[in-house]
Motif scaffolding. Structure first.
Motif, short mmCIF file in Angstrom:
data_model
loop_
_atom_site.label_atom_id
_atom_site.label_comp_id
_atom_site.label_asym_id
_atom_site.label_seq_id
_atom_site.Cartn_x
_atom_site.Cartn_y
_atom_site.Cartn_z
N ARG A 192 29.39 44.35 47.73
CA ARG A 192 30.28 44.65 46.60
C ARG A 192 30.56 46.15 46.52
O ARG A 192 31.68 46.58 46.26
CB ARG A 192 29.68 44.14 45.28
CG ARG A 192 29.68 42.62 45.16
CD ARG A 192 29.37 42.14 43.75
NE ARG A 192 28.15 42.67 43.17
CZ ARG A 192 26.93 42.17 43.33
NH1 ARG A 192 26.76 41.09 44.08
NH2 ARG A 192 25.89 42.72 42.75
N GLU A 206 33.03 47.10 49.26
CA GLU A 206 34.38 46.65 48.94
C GLU A 206 34.99 47.48 47.80
O GLU A 206 36.12 47.94 47.91
CB GLU A 206 34.35 45.17 48.55
CG GLU A 206 35.73 44.60 48.32
CD GLU A 206 35.69 43.11 48.04
OE1 GLU A 206 36.55 42.66 47.26
OE2 GLU A 206 34.81 42.41 48.57
N THR A 229 35.52 51.08 49.17
CA THR A 229 36.11 51.14 50.51
C THR A 229 35.27 52.04 51.42
O THR A 229 35.77 52.99 52.03
CB THR A 229 37.58 51.65 50.45
OG1 THR A 229 38.23 51.06 49.32
CG2 THR A 229 38.34 51.26 51.70
#
Length: 158
Positions: free
Chosen positions: A83, A86, A89
């Motif tokens: 997480r 993501e 990035t």
């Protein structure tokens, strides 16, 4: 303040195999022959740790151009690391050390001061492992902000 063993340049880097945010195993021995930056941070998705991970990601291409692999290690589970990757990035490899055994081997877990109190926790630390598996740099109690720029200077990359 802390009684755990600290590592120094010239010491053999403790080997480890940990799970990354995608569930794959990554071992330090598997990276032998290359230079590796191993940094320990307390928790994914906290302000300081996010700043540090983003700074490493922003400079990753220049580290890689000099032959470095960057590994960030925290006690977070792989799912939380996924997480984190993501959401921010991130391009660096994130590894999970939930039992803090690797942190202990590197002296990156133990007593530290936090808000004036002595607590047990992750000691924000960075190590550079040479191609032969020995440490060329060992830094404890580093600051989250500005650390990557300082590390680049210390390695002669700026």
């Amino acid at each position: 303040m802390t009684d755990q063993a600290r590592l120094s340049p010239g010491d053999t880097a403790p080997d480890f195999t940990l799970t990354d945010d995608a569930g794959a195993e990554v071992s330090l021995a598997g990276l032998r022959g290359g230079k590796v930056i191993v940094y320990f941070y307390p928790a994914a998705m906290t302000p300081g740790c996010t700043k540090q991970a983003c700074d490493f990601t922003e400079t990753l291409a220049s580290f890689e151009a000099e032959g470095y692999t960057v590994l960030g290690i925290s006690p977070d589970k792989p799912e939380k690391l996924a997480r984190f990757r993501e959401k921010e990035t991130l391009g660096i490899t994130l590894l999970s050390d939930p039992d803090k055994a690797v942190m202990g081997a590197y002296g990156a877990f133990g007593e530290k001061k936090m808000y004036g109190k002595v607590v047990q926790g992750v000691i924000r630390s960075t190590f550079v492992v040479g191609e032969d598996g020995t440490l060329t740099l060992a830094q404890y109690n580093v600051k989250a902000t500005g650390h990557v720029a300082k590390l680049r200077r210390d390695l002669g990359l700026e």
